[in-house]
Design an enzyme around this catalytic site. Sequence first.
Site, PDB file in Angstrom:
ATOM      1  N   ARG A 123      -5.057   7.938   2.317  1.00 36.19           N
ATOM      2  CA  ARG A 123      -6.459   7.441   2.843  1.00 36.19           C
ATOM      3  C   ARG A 123      -6.324   8.175   4.313  1.00 36.19           C
ATOM      4  O   ARG A 123      -6.097   9.264   4.596  1.00 36.19           O
ATOM      5  CB  ARG A 123      -6.512   6.009   3.239  1.00 36.19           C
ATOM      6  CG  ARG A 123      -7.650   5.398   2.599  1.00 36.19           C
ATOM      7  CD  ARG A 123      -7.873   3.884   2.329  1.00 36.19           C
ATOM      8  NE  ARG A 123      -6.901   3.068   3.457  1.00 36.19           N
ATOM      9  CZ  ARG A 123      -7.203   2.011   3.663  1.00 36.19           C
ATOM     10  NH1 ARG A 123      -8.256   1.497   3.669  1.00 36.19           N
ATOM     11  NH2 ARG A 123      -6.335   1.289   4.346  1.00 36.19           N
ATOM     12  N   THR A 128       0.749  -1.161  -0.055  1.00 32.92           N
ATOM     13  CA  THR A 128      -0.065   0.082   0.143  1.00 32.92           C
ATOM     14  C   THR A 128       1.046   1.445  -0.093  1.00 32.92           C
ATOM     15  O   THR A 128       1.890   1.246   0.725  1.00 32.92           O
ATOM     16  CB  THR A 128      -0.895  -0.018   1.173  1.00 32.92           C
ATOM     17  OG1 THR A 128      -1.660   1.538   1.155  1.00 32.92           O
ATOM     18  CG2 THR A 128      -0.389  -0.184   2.436  1.00 32.92           C
ATOM     19  N   ASP A 138      -0.147   3.716   1.277  1.00 27.24           N
ATOM     20  CA  ASP A 138      -0.302   4.555   2.294  1.00 27.24           C
ATOM     21  C   ASP A 138       0.625   4.122   3.600  1.00 27.24           C
ATOM     22  O   ASP A 138       0.318   4.758   4.673  1.00 27.24           O
ATOM     23  CB  ASP A 138      -1.852   4.242   2.980  1.00 27.24           C
ATOM     24  CG  ASP A 138      -2.769   4.519   1.614  1.00 27.24           C
ATOM     25  OD1 ASP A 138      -2.470   5.552   0.764  1.00 27.24           O
ATOM     26  OD2 ASP A 138      -3.800   4.030   1.723  1.00 27.24           O
TER      27      ASP A 138
HETATM   28  O1  F6P Z   1      -5.227   2.980  -0.586  1.00 24.08           O
HETATM   29  C1  F6P Z   1      -4.290   3.350  -1.847  1.00 24.08           C
HETATM   30  C2  F6P Z   1      -5.163   4.639  -2.164  1.00 24.08           C
HETATM   31  O2  F6P Z   1      -4.240   5.339  -3.235  1.00 24.08           O
HETATM   32  C3  F6P Z   1      -5.431   5.656  -1.251  1.00 24.08           C
HETATM   33  O3  F6P Z   1      -4.129   6.408  -0.973  1.00 24.08           O
HETATM   34  C4  F6P Z   1      -6.472   6.785  -1.839  1.00 24.08           C
HETATM   35  O4  F6P Z   1      -7.332   7.236  -1.067  1.00 24.08           O
HETATM   36  C5  F6P Z   1      -7.292   5.550  -2.471  1.00 24.08           C
HETATM   37  O5  F6P Z   1      -6.340   4.456  -2.817  1.00 24.08           O
HETATM   38  C6  F6P Z   1      -7.860   5.975  -3.802  1.00 24.08           C
HETATM   39  O6  F6P Z   1      -8.454   4.896  -4.611  1.00 24.08           O
HETATM   40  P1  F6P Z   1      -8.907   4.765  -6.075  1.00 24.08           P
HETATM   41  O7  F6P Z   1      -7.824   4.034  -6.662  1.00 24.08           O
HETATM   42  O8  F6P Z   1     -10.096   3.903  -6.015  1.00 24.08           O
HETATM   43  O9  F6P Z   1      -9.225   6.332  -6.451  1.00 24.08           O
END
Ligand code: F6P
Length: 361
Positions: free
Chosen positions: A186, A140, A142
């Site tokens: 996140r 991740t 994050d």
């Molecule tokens: O969990 C990884 C992440 O990139 C977060 O940092 C972000 O909030 C989210 O996923 C974005 O998700 P998506 O790709 O669905 O827009």
Amino acid sequence: MAKKKRIGILTSGGDCAGLNAVIRAVVHAATEKGWEVIGLEDGTAGLLDRPLRYRVLSKTMFDTTIMRLGGTILGTTNKGNPFQFPMGDGSMKDRSGEIIDGIQQLGLDAVIGIGGDGSMAILRKLAERGKFGLVCVPKTIDNDVGMTEMSVGFETALYVATEALDRLQPTAASHDRVMVLEVMGRDAGNIALSTGIAGGADVILIPEIPYDINKVAEKIIHVRDKEQRNFALCVVSEAVKTVEGGAKQMEFRGGEKRYGGIGYYIGEQIAEKTGFETRVTVLGHVQRGSAPIPSDRLVAAAFGVKAVELVAAGKFDRMVAWSNRQVIDVPIEEAIASYQQVDVKGPLVHTARMLGICLGD
Ligand code: F6P
């Protein structure tokens, strides 16, 4: 003759840099053991379809090109929890049985799941219900998975975000501007805090520390009037709240919500309170799409090899982890339970404060 072991591998949740390097390491290590590796497509989604979507992965497919690529060659999804799967008519259905049936049809002895906390929770529930062996690899951007110092993808996201600050600095200095950079993460401010320190920010706002916009404005005015600098850099984590306490989120068709836009809100507030010209950059998915930097490739390789060793030892329900310069394994359940936000009493927050960076409080 003993039956040849057959393992499945999947990537689940948001993609990040280094996933292909994990897949490569697993295929190499498993091939060394004489096993067969089945790449499951689009996380668990490929196991919901009939015919099943998968491909046999062999070492020859993994020349040295793939490990350098961002994304995941297997595809992934961060939607459609199989235990509560959204159907076309608006209803929800438990489709976990179809996934378990798919795993049985493929004759998999175990599954290696590369995912974040949400994906690991779902895979664990599936493994419990379907009685198959599961080993997880944390990934991740994050860096919010507990019980591991590293998750695949974080270091590359940090590199990209820091490079963005490096690029914003000269243009900020040329135009006498305040630059606000909104980064992902996140509910954890790990990317923002590390980027801000590495990239020389004046202000870092993270969801773990409530901010006072007047303190932010004071810092920027101080930079200009007392430090005699004609620009300022601010990093804002996407989950930072507005002054009124609301989250800046976008809601998509089907009710999916994603953070985004707090940078503009903070930028407007800064401009209003300081009178300085302010510009905002929302970095978004650029943080996920790069080729993995060396440290992510190393973590990916070590995690992939360790995951295969755990399967060989029959040690399941475990997540590989980086701890104190070692690759270890920990219970998946405990890793998920210890969600890792920024430690507000930890060394990075202390470092930021000692550097004079305003954290908004
Ligand atoms: O969990 C990884 C992440 O990139 C977060 O940092 C972000 O909030 C989210 O996923 C974005 O998700 P998506 O790709 O669905 O827009």
